[in-house]
Design a protein around this motif. Structure first.
Motif, mmCIF file in Angstrom:
data_model
loop_
_atom_site.group_PDB
_atom_site.id
_atom_site.type_symbol
_atom_site.label_atom_id
_atom_site.label_comp_id
_atom_site.label_asym_id
_atom_site.label_seq_id
_atom_site.Cartn_x
_atom_site.Cartn_y
_atom_site.Cartn_z
ATOM 1 N N THR A 1 32.264 51.740 50.098
ATOM 2 C CA THR A 1 31.368 52.356 49.115
ATOM 3 C C THR A 1 32.082 53.444 48.324
ATOM 4 O O THR A 1 32.069 53.455 47.095
ATOM 5 C CB THR A 1 30.132 52.952 49.812
ATOM 6 O OG1 THR A 1 29.452 51.920 50.527
ATOM 7 C CG2 THR A 1 29.184 53.574 48.796
ATOM 8 N N SER A 2 32.722 54.355 49.047
ATOM 9 C CA SER A 2 33.430 55.456 48.384
ATOM 10 C C SER A 2 34.798 55.043 47.882
ATOM 11 O O SER A 2 35.415 55.755 47.084
ATOM 12 C CB SER A 2 33.578 56.633 49.348
ATOM 13 O OG SER A 2 34.440 56.289 50.420
ATOM 14 N N LYS A 3 35.296 53.910 48.345
ATOM 15 C CA LYS A 3 36.626 53.376 48.016
ATOM 16 C C LYS A 3 37.756 54.189 48.655
ATOM 17 O O LYS A 3 38.930 54.006 48.327
ATOM 18 C CB LYS A 3 36.846 53.301 46.498
ATOM 19 C CG LYS A 3 35.724 52.643 45.722
ATOM 20 C CD LYS A 3 35.527 51.196 46.118
ATOM 21 C CE LYS A 3 34.597 50.467 45.162
ATOM 22 N NZ LYS A 3 33.227 51.007 45.134
ATOM 23 N N VAL A 4 37.427 55.078 49.579
ATOM 24 C CA VAL A 4 38.448 55.885 50.250
ATOM 25 C C VAL A 4 39.278 55.013 51.181
ATOM 26 O O VAL A 4 38.745 54.209 51.953
ATOM 27 C CB VAL A 4 37.796 57.038 51.037
ATOM 28 C CG1 VAL A 4 38.826 57.724 51.930
ATOM 29 C CG2 VAL A 4 37.177 58.043 50.089
ATOM 30 N N PHE B 1 36.181 45.978 46.102
ATOM 31 C CA PHE B 1 37.059 46.707 47.026
ATOM 32 C C PHE B 1 38.089 45.737 47.578
ATOM 33 O O PHE B 1 37.775 44.582 47.868
ATOM 34 C CB PHE B 1 36.241 47.310 48.175
ATOM 35 C CG PHE B 1 37.058 48.026 49.208
ATOM 36 C CD1 PHE B 1 37.413 49.351 49.034
ATOM 37 C CD2 PHE B 1 37.486 47.363 50.354
ATOM 38 C CE1 PHE B 1 38.176 50.012 49.989
ATOM 39 C CE2 PHE B 1 38.250 48.017 51.308
ATOM 40 C CZ PHE B 1 38.594 49.343 51.126
ATOM 41 N N GLU B 2 39.320 46.231 47.717
ATOM 42 C CA GLU B 2 40.392 45.382 48.236
ATOM 43 C C GLU B 2 41.182 46.127 49.301
ATOM 44 O O GLU B 2 41.314 47.352 49.259
ATOM 45 C CB GLU B 2 41.328 44.966 47.100
ATOM 46 C CG GLU B 2 42.246 46.085 46.657
ATOM 47 C CD GLU B 2 42.466 46.112 45.151
ATOM 48 O OE1 GLU B 2 43.632 46.304 44.762
ATOM 49 O OE2 GLU B 2 41.499 45.971 44.384
ATOM 50 N N LEU B 3 41.659 45.366 50.260
ATOM 51 C CA LEU B 3 42.583 45.904 51.265
ATOM 52 C C LEU B 3 43.745 44.925 51.339
ATOM 53 O O LEU B 3 43.759 44.001 52.147
ATOM 54 C CB LEU B 3 41.871 46.046 52.613
ATOM 55 C CG LEU B 3 42.510 47.014 53.611
ATOM 56 C CD1 LEU B 3 42.575 48.424 53.038
ATOM 57 C CD2 LEU B 3 41.742 47.040 54.922
ATOM 58 N N LEU B 4 44.694 45.124 50.455
ATOM 59 C CA LEU B 4 45.877 44.273 50.354
ATOM 60 C C LEU B 4 47.122 45.146 50.463
ATOM 61 O O LEU B 4 47.028 46.373 50.568
ATOM 62 C CB LEU B 4 45.880 43.520 49.018
ATOM 63 C CG LEU B 4 44.654 42.639 48.724
ATOM 64 C CD1 LEU B 4 44.733 42.082 47.304
ATOM 65 C CD2 LEU B 4 44.543 41.505 49.727
#
Length: 441
Positions: free
Chosen positions: A103-106, A276-279
């Protein structure tokens, strides 16, 4: 049988009292202490291309597993938390080295995440807290997860590495071991977890087949020798069980391949569809598409690259035990051995990497054990790291929390009837009854 039945009733009632009342178990002293040591990123066969006399002597004096299969995702924090909870990663919730909030993109890096309590304390109690609640004293030296509170309770004594910590300082390694020996002898701790960040760092920088990695394994072996000498010097040889293991292995990155996995080069894919991405953290990743974009993004990615495997969360292979957690986003992926996932630009330059499929041999790791409760000269068949927790509890004589492991997998390592305290000395039926009560309440 009458005596055993009476004992069963008495102990079950006592267990119920402490569980329901929420009070601590009476102070106990296990027959033997326990030291769990992790050398990060120590691949299962790193001892085969260099001379490792001290690790070899552990095999002669104790138990060796042919190899140990880590949990998926094969990353440092998640795999270390599996060792001290006995849970697959989807069940303990520490799903990544990084703290993130969709949500916060932190996103926070590894070292910062080590101190984020809400990332670790999310429903699973690690062995330090369980042991303390049953009357023991515990310590954690640099071990991931050992420096935050769980349900308001902290490890008895702990040390946390700094952000600029130098992982390869052999002199400091020996000083850390000296400190741990004092924890056992002067502070009377029952359980300590000790972490070293090598040979992981060297494997990342130079690659697992490099001479630098081989040199670091020699340093690890010297350290194992110093550790065992210290145990003997401190008169702990007959009262301390030592386990040396790791979180995962390491493989060579295909940096110059012609078919790199690059999201910025995938036809029809756009990050404008992504919330949102986690790459860019190795060979695995997660994507949260914007509202209404899930099907579009999935259809583009599912066959976009022969080395990339993309799944909707609910279809992620069951064998990974990774997707059934609220922290896992709708699209989950991993790449083939040697291939890392590049996102918006290519920012990964390691020569070695982990995080790959845990069935790949390069992700397998080590397990060695020696001490008064372990058999000598025994090599056991490979097993999953999820089973280590039950072994730790058995050695300490404590009742484990609910977990995904099975004591029957590791019990053959121990001398018949070897144990400690209430949990280990009671009949099997009573152990099961008490464990069930623990799980119920």
């Amino acid at each position: 049988m009458g005596c055993q039945g009476a004992l069963l009733s008495s102990v079950v009632l006592l267990t119920l009292f402490f569980l329901v009342a929420g009070g601590p178990f009476p102070k106990q002293h296990p027959k033997n202490k326990l030291l769990l040591v992790s050398f990060d990123g120590f691949r299962w066969n790193y001892d085969q291309d260099v001379d490792t006399p001290n690790l070899d002597s552990m095999v002669q004096d104790g138990v060796k597993a042919r190899y140990m299969t880590p949990a998926f995702v094969t990353m440092t924090s998640p795999c270390h938390f599996t060792l001290v909870t006995g849970k697959y990663i989807e069940n303990h919730g520490v799903v990544h080295n990084m703290y993130y909030n969709t949500t916060s993109k932190v996103k926070l890096p590894y070292h910062a995440t080590l101190g984020i309590e809400r990332w670790w304390d999310n429903g699973s109690l690690p062995i330090w807290i369980t042991a303390q609640r049953q009357g023991l004293k515990t310590g954690s030296f640099f071990y991931p997860g050992g420096n935050v509170s769980y349900q308001g309770e902290s490890v008895t004594v702990s040390r946390k590495e700094g952000i600029f910590h130098k992982y390869d300082d052999e002199k400091e390694w020996r000083q850390n071991i000296d400190t741990v020996m004092k924890w056992f002898t002067e502070d009377d701790l029952d359980l300590v977890t000790l972490y070293f960040g090598e040979p992981d760092s060297t494997g990342h920088k130079y690659g697992p087949e490099s001479q630098q990695r081989k040199n670091m394994v020699l340093q690890v072996d010297r350290t194992v020798g110093y550790l065992r000498e210290s145990i003997e010097k401190n008169n702990l040889k007959d009262s301390l069980n030592l386990i040396i293991t790791s979180d995962h292995g390491m493989t060579t990155v295909q940096k110059n391949a012609s078919d790199l996995v690059e999201f910025h080069n995938i036809t029809n894919f756009t990050f404008q569809d992504i919330e949102f991405e986690l790459l860019d953290y190795g060979p695995n990743g997660m994507l949260l598409p914007k509202e209404g974009k899930l099907e579009k993004v999935y259809e583009i990615l599912k066959n976009a690259h022969p080395k990339l495997h993309v799944f909707k969360k609910e279809s992620f292979p069951e064998r990974f035990h990774y997707a059934k957690n609220d922290r896992i986003v709708p699209l989950v992926m991993y790449s083939d051995p040697g291939y890392v996932i590049h996102g918006r630009i290519n920012v990964q330059f390691n020569n070695g990497e982990h995080g790959f499929d845990n069935e790949g041999m390069d992700m397998k790791t080590i397990f060695r054990a020696v001490g008064p409760n372990f058999k000598r000269g025994l090599e056991v068949e490979p097993f999953e790291s999820v089973h280590v927790y039950e072994l730790l509890c058995k050695l300490l004589g404590i009742i484990p929390e609910a977990n995904d492991g099975n004591l029957a997998v590791t019990l053959p390592m121990l001398h018949s009837g070897s144990s400690c305290l209430l949990y280990g000395k009671l009949p099997l039926g009573l152990i099961i009854a008490m464990t069930l009560l623990r799980k119920i309440f």
